[in-house]
Design a protein around this motif. Structure first.
Motif, PDB file in Angstrom:
ATOM      1  N   PRO A  94       0.585  -1.593  -0.056  1.00 38.70           N
ATOM      2  CA  PRO A  94      -0.145   0.124  -0.083  1.00 38.70           C
ATOM      3  C   PRO A  94       0.640   1.643  -0.215  1.00 38.70           C
ATOM      4  CG  PRO A  94       0.134  -0.899   1.958  1.00 38.70           C
ATOM      5  CD  PRO A  94       0.139  -2.141   0.749  1.00 38.70           C
ATOM      6  N   ASP A  95       2.109   1.683   0.228  1.00 43.75           N
ATOM      7  CA  ASP A  95       2.957   2.762   0.627  1.00 43.75           C
ATOM      8  C   ASP A  95       3.951   2.947  -0.878  1.00 43.75           C
ATOM      9  OD1 ASP A  95       4.239   0.205   1.425  1.00 43.75           O
ATOM     10  OD2 ASP A  95       5.281   1.264   2.494  1.00 43.75           O
ATOM     11  N   ILE A  96       3.710   1.681  -1.773  1.00 40.79           N
ATOM     12  CA  ILE A  96       4.601   2.146  -2.696  1.00 40.79           C
ATOM     13  C   ILE A  96       3.759   1.935  -4.025  1.00 40.79           C
ATOM     14  CG2 ILE A  96       6.205   0.531  -4.344  1.00 40.79           C
ATOM     15  CD1 ILE A  96       6.548  -1.747  -1.639  1.00 40.79           C
ATOM     16  N   GLU A  97       4.537   3.021  -5.046  1.00 43.85           N
ATOM     17  CA  GLU A  97       3.834   3.633  -6.082  1.00 43.85           C
ATOM     18  C   GLU A  97       5.053   3.340  -7.558  1.00 43.85           C
ATOM     19  OE1 GLU A  97       2.369   7.583  -6.435  1.00 43.85           O
ATOM     20  OE2 GLU A  97       0.969   7.738  -4.367  1.00 43.85           O
ATOM     21  N   VAL A  98       4.522   2.588  -8.584  1.00 41.44           N
ATOM     22  CA  VAL A  98       4.942   3.458  -9.463  1.00 41.44           C
ATOM     23  C   VAL A  98       4.685   3.605 -10.611  1.00 41.44           C
ATOM     24  CG1 VAL A  98       6.496   1.605 -11.362  1.00 41.44           C
ATOM     25  CG2 VAL A  98       6.174   0.867  -8.823  1.00 41.44           C
TER      26      VAL A  98
ATOM     27  N   HIS B 184       4.339   1.478  14.637  1.00 41.88           N
ATOM     28  CA  HIS B 184       5.331   0.254  13.473  1.00 41.88           C
ATOM     29  C   HIS B 184       4.830   0.883  11.835  1.00 41.88           C
ATOM     30  CE1 HIS B 184       5.749  -3.798  15.531  1.00 41.88           C
ATOM     31  NE2 HIS B 184       4.911  -3.207  16.116  1.00 41.88           N
ATOM     32  N   GLN B 185       4.193   1.849  12.060  1.00 43.55           N
ATOM     33  CA  GLN B 185       4.029   2.640  10.923  1.00 43.55           C
ATOM     34  C   GLN B 185       5.333   3.184  10.187  1.00 43.55           C
ATOM     35  OE1 GLN B 185       0.816   6.062  11.315  1.00 43.55           O
ATOM     36  NE2 GLN B 185      -0.186   5.076   9.395  1.00 43.55           N
ATOM     37  N   ALA B 186       5.784   4.051  11.250  1.00 42.00           N
ATOM     38  CA  ALA B 186       7.059   4.752  11.557  1.00 42.00           C
ATOM     39  C   ALA B 186       8.068   3.907  10.765  1.00 42.00           C
ATOM     40  CB  ALA B 186       7.652   5.419  12.531  1.00 42.00           C
ATOM     41  N   ALA B 187       8.506   2.580  10.778  1.00 41.16           N
ATOM     42  CA  ALA B 187       9.116   1.402  10.609  1.00 41.16           C
ATOM     43  C   ALA B 187       8.551   1.262   9.322  1.00 41.16           C
ATOM     44  CB  ALA B 187       8.869   0.020  11.576  1.00 41.16           C
ATOM     45  N   GLY B 188       7.640   1.584   8.672  1.00 39.34           N
ATOM     46  CA  GLY B 188       7.075   0.347   7.542  1.00 39.34           C
ATOM     47  C   GLY B 188       6.545  -1.138   7.518  1.00 39.34           C
ATOM     48  N   SER B 189       5.980  -1.374   8.908  1.00 39.11           N
ATOM     49  CA  SER B 189       5.697  -2.596   9.193  1.00 39.11           C
ATOM     50  C   SER B 189       4.780  -3.020  10.115  1.00 39.11           C
ATOM     51  CB  SER B 189       7.080  -3.642  10.093  1.00 39.11           C
ATOM     52  OG  SER B 189       6.655  -2.256  11.785  1.00 39.11           O
ATOM     53  N   LEU B 190       4.093  -1.756   9.362  1.00 42.65           N
ATOM     54  CA  LEU B 190       2.311  -1.996   9.742  1.00 42.65           C
ATOM     55  C   LEU B 190       1.676  -3.053   9.615  1.00 42.65           C
ATOM     56  CD1 LEU B 190       0.754  -0.010  11.646  1.00 42.65           C
ATOM     57  CD2 LEU B 190      -0.216   0.974  10.127  1.00 42.65           C
ATOM     58  N   SER B 191       1.753  -3.374   7.774  1.00 40.36           N
ATOM     59  CA  SER B 191       1.073  -4.742   7.139  1.00 40.36           C
ATOM     60  C   SER B 191       1.884  -6.153   7.718  1.00 40.36           C
ATOM     61  CB  SER B 191       1.779  -4.329   6.449  1.00 40.36           C
ATOM     62  OG  SER B 191       0.882  -5.978   5.091  1.00 40.36           O
ATOM     63  N   ARG B 192       2.611  -6.313   7.927  1.00 40.21           N
ATOM     64  CA  ARG B 192       3.604  -7.341   8.802  1.00 40.21           C
ATOM     65  C   ARG B 192       2.733  -7.366  10.383  1.00 40.21           C
ATOM     66  NH1 ARG B 192       8.247  -6.418   7.650  1.00 40.21           N
ATOM     67  NH2 ARG B 192       9.003  -6.181  10.201  1.00 40.21           N
ATOM     68  N   TYR B 193       2.640  -6.439  10.745  1.00 38.41           N
ATOM     69  CA  TYR B 193       2.878  -5.970  12.702  1.00 38.41           C
ATOM     70  C   TYR B 193       1.217  -7.091  12.722  1.00 38.41           C
ATOM     71  CZ  TYR B 193       0.805  -4.304  17.279  1.00 38.41           C
ATOM     72  OH  TYR B 193       0.437  -4.351  18.450  1.00 38.41           O
TER      73      TYR B 193
ATOM     74  N   THR C 136      -7.430   6.580   6.851  1.00 38.86           N
ATOM     75  CA  THR C 136      -8.625   5.785   5.613  1.00 38.86           C
ATOM     76  C   THR C 136      -7.176   4.776   5.585  1.00 38.86           C
ATOM     77  OG1 THR C 136      -7.932   7.010   4.296  1.00 38.86           O
ATOM     78  CG2 THR C 136     -10.063   7.004   5.639  1.00 38.86           C
ATOM     79  N   ASP C 137      -6.343   4.505   5.423  1.00 38.49           N
ATOM     80  CA  ASP C 137      -5.161   3.755   4.821  1.00 38.49           C
ATOM     81  C   ASP C 137      -5.271   2.598   5.833  1.00 38.49           C
ATOM     82  OD1 ASP C 137      -3.362   5.205   2.225  1.00 38.49           O
ATOM     83  OD2 ASP C 137      -3.996   6.629   3.537  1.00 38.49           O
ATOM     84  N   MET C 138      -4.944   2.783   7.648  1.00 41.14           N
ATOM     85  CA  MET C 138      -5.151   2.127   7.844  1.00 41.14           C
ATOM     86  C   MET C 138      -6.304   0.988   8.248  1.00 41.14           C
ATOM     87  SD  MET C 138      -4.449   1.988  12.412  1.00 41.14           S
ATOM     88  CE  MET C 138      -2.859   2.855  12.091  1.00 41.14           C
ATOM     89  N   LEU C 139      -7.540   1.685   8.035  1.00 37.09           N
ATOM     90  CA  LEU C 139      -8.991   1.058   7.631  1.00 37.09           C
ATOM     91  C   LEU C 139      -8.035   0.155   6.571  1.00 37.09           C
ATOM     92  CD1 LEU C 139     -11.158   3.878   8.774  1.00 37.09           C
ATOM     93  CD2 LEU C 139     -10.408   2.083  10.173  1.00 37.09           C
ATOM     94  N   ALA C 140      -7.797   0.283   5.572  1.00 37.91           N
ATOM     95  CA  ALA C 140      -7.658  -0.307   4.386  1.00 37.91           C
ATOM     96  C   ALA C 140      -6.951  -1.601   4.222  1.00 37.91           C
ATOM     97  CB  ALA C 140      -7.778   0.785   3.007  1.00 37.91           C
ATOM     98  N   LEU C 141      -5.969  -1.220   5.055  1.00 33.09           N
ATOM     99  CA  LEU C 141      -5.524  -2.506   4.861  1.00 33.09           C
ATOM    100  C   LEU C 141      -5.411  -3.256   6.383  1.00 33.09           C
ATOM    101  CD1 LEU C 141      -2.235  -3.335   4.727  1.00 33.09           C
ATOM    102  CD2 LEU C 141      -1.863  -2.000   6.938  1.00 33.09           C
ATOM    103  N   LEU C 142      -6.495  -3.129   7.707  1.00 33.66           N
ATOM    104  CA  LEU C 142      -6.807  -3.625   8.287  1.00 33.66           C
ATOM    105  C   LEU C 142      -7.945  -4.271   7.428  1.00 33.66           C
ATOM    106  CD1 LEU C 142      -6.844  -1.282  10.858  1.00 33.66           C
ATOM    107  CD2 LEU C 142      -6.364  -3.912  11.314  1.00 33.66           C
ATOM    108  N   ARG C 143      -9.401  -3.727   6.657  1.00 33.06           N
ATOM    109  CA  ARG C 143      -9.789  -4.381   6.296  1.00 33.06           C
ATOM    110  C   ARG C 143      -9.597  -5.099   4.729  1.00 33.06           C
ATOM    111  NH1 ARG C 143     -13.108  -0.907   3.563  1.00 33.06           N
ATOM    112  NH2 ARG C 143     -12.501   1.880   3.025  1.00 33.06           N
ATOM    113  N   GLU C 144      -8.423  -5.805   4.622  1.00 30.49           N
ATOM    114  CA  GLU C 144      -7.950  -5.490   2.837  1.00 30.49           C
ATOM    115  C   GLU C 144      -8.073  -7.380   2.310  1.00 30.49           C
ATOM    116  OE1 GLU C 144      -3.538  -5.494   0.708  1.00 30.49           O
ATOM    117  OE2 GLU C 144      -3.544  -6.286   2.664  1.00 30.49           O
ATOM    118  N   GLN C 145      -8.853  -7.604   3.284  1.00 30.23           N
ATOM    119  CA  GLN C 145      -8.972  -9.226   3.021  1.00 30.23           C
ATOM    120  C   GLN C 145     -10.918  -9.782   2.766  1.00 30.23           C
ATOM    121  OE1 GLN C 145      -6.991 -11.526   1.259  1.00 30.23           O
ATOM    122  NE2 GLN C 145      -5.446  -9.762   1.453  1.00 30.23           N
ATOM    123  N   ALA C 146     -11.570  -8.252   3.668  1.00 33.90           N
ATOM    124  CA  ALA C 146     -13.030  -8.586   4.142  1.00 33.90           C
ATOM    125  C   ALA C 146     -13.698  -8.618   2.297  1.00 33.90           C
ATOM    126  CB  ALA C 146     -13.269  -7.915   4.654  1.00 33.90           C
TER     127      ALA C 146
END
Length: 392
Positions: free
Chosen positions: A84-88, A263-272, A294-304
């Motif tokens: 979620p934190d990478i754009e190309v 964890h957000q500051a470490a970029g490890s929120l998804s792994r956490y 909204t970004d954290m909410l999207a990550l938490l409900r990503e697989q819903a």
């Protein structure tokens, strides 16, 4: 605020990794064989959220990778997990195209829901480039037992807000379970207040702690309280900076809200989240609601299921604040033996909801979780309430 990581060809990957490690918390750019002055055709960007003003960019100079991109044929993506934190950014012509990077190194188009599949070698290179940039962008995740030595009492360091990109200087004055710090000057206090929208707040924010030789992941609040030790700095008291596993003054367990931001500051929120038990995920959902992240909410409900959370946006528009009622002394991220053996779980949290128009209501939120097999990650599949009119 942009932090460039320079241009790299595939042959410079190893050298670039060394350069990133040597730079530590330094904000200057890295360049390797930069011979092309034109606008880059391919770049990778890392930012912690969709609205973050602090981002890092890596410009890629690789003719072979560009050939692989041009040869790729789009295919339907489905619900493919991505970073979620990478754009190309790719500019094959006059028009810039923005993609996401999936977990296997392929490019996803959020506009068309298509994927550009790459050969395995090219996908591995994209993942390597992204790893370089993420290591460059985020702070190091270190426990408080180590951080307290790296930012010793009376030491001066810089805090950079991960969302706004604003930085200010502070001094650690005290604190045994976390760092009690104060802005150095009136200018530093004014910058801190800008980060909080012009008023002091207990809101937790992800920050990078910058010293002469380290860049650490941390979380701060923005409310002056307690003792004061720096006169004429425009800040009456101190504020708190938390690191991994640090605690508040009156608790022996880490503040889970601060731990989220660390964890957000470490970029490890998804792994956490992928290693967290249901209670941590439920508490994290409430924290994300309260901060309207909204970004954290999207990550938490990503697989819903796709039909879930259809009313979430309207709920956020009406929400002033939400908080869990009562105290929990047990660590929420400590899984129980029963949870290890179950494939579904229910968590009920008592909360107090305050709407924008001023009305407050006490409610119970019921969180439903499931996992595909023993040992796999829990995923949030739905949230309901016992109060009519509160739905997600």
């Amino acid at each position: 605020m942009k932090r460039s990581a320079g241009k790299y060809g595939w042959r410079q990957i190893a050298a670039a990794l060394t350069a990133v490690w040597l730079l530590g918390s330094c904000a200057s750019s890295v360049y390797a064989d930069d011979k092309i002055a034109r606008e880059p055709e391919l770049s990778i960007i890392v930012r912690s959220s969709s609205s973050s003003m602090l981002f890092s960019r890596l410009e890629i100079d690789s003719p072979s990778l560009l050939r692989e991109l041009r040869a790729a044929r789009a295919e339907t993506a489905g619900r493919t997990p991505f970073f979620p934190d990478i754009e190309v950014e790719w500019r094959p012509d006059s028009r810039s195209r923005v993609y996401r990077l999936d977990h296997t190194g392929h490019l996803l188009s959020p506009e068309t829901n298509h994927r550009l599949p790459l050969p395995n070698s090219a996908a591995a290179r994209m993942l390597a480039y992204a790893r370089i940039l993420r290591n460059r962008h985020y702070g190091k995740l270190v426990p408080w037992s180590e951080a307290r030595r790296l930012v010793a009492r009376k030491s001066i360091f810089t805090l950079t807000d991960l969302e706004s990109g604003l930085s200010f200087r502070v001094q650690r004055r005290a604190g045994s379970s976390h760092a009690d710090v104060q802005p150095l000057s009136k200018e530093d206090s004014a910058t801190m207040k800008r980060i909080y929208g012009g008023r002091w707040s207990w809101q937790r924010r992800a920050v990078l702690v910058g010293t002469a030789s380290h860049r650490l992941a941390a979380s701060m609040n923005g409310m002056p309280h307690g003792g004061d030790g720096i006169p004429d700095n425009g800040f009456n008291g101190h504020f708190c900076v938390h690191f991994l596993d640090s605690t508040s003054h009156r608790s022996e367990t880490p503040d889970w809200g601060h731990q989220l931001r660390v964890h957000q500051a470490a970029g490890s929120l998804s792994r956490y989240f992928s290693s967290s038990p249901p209670l941590t995920l439920a508490l994290s959902f409430v924290e994300a609601l309260n901060s309207k992240d909204t970004d954290m909410l999207a990550l938490l409900r990503e697989q819903a299921p796709q039909a879930s959370f259809q009313a979430l946006d309207s709920f956020l528009n009406e929400l002033e604040s939400i908080a869990v009622r009562g105290k929990r002394e047990a660590r929420p991220d400590a899984p129980s033996s029963q949870e290890d053996e179950r494939l579904s779980a229910e968590i009920e949290l008592p909360v107090r909801i305050r709407r924008i128009e001023g009305r407050s209501v006490d409610a119970k939120l019921r969180f439903s979780f499931e996992k595909s097999s023993i040992g796999s990650s829990w995923r949030l599949i739905g949230v309901s309430s016992n109060v009519p009119g509160i739905s997600f």
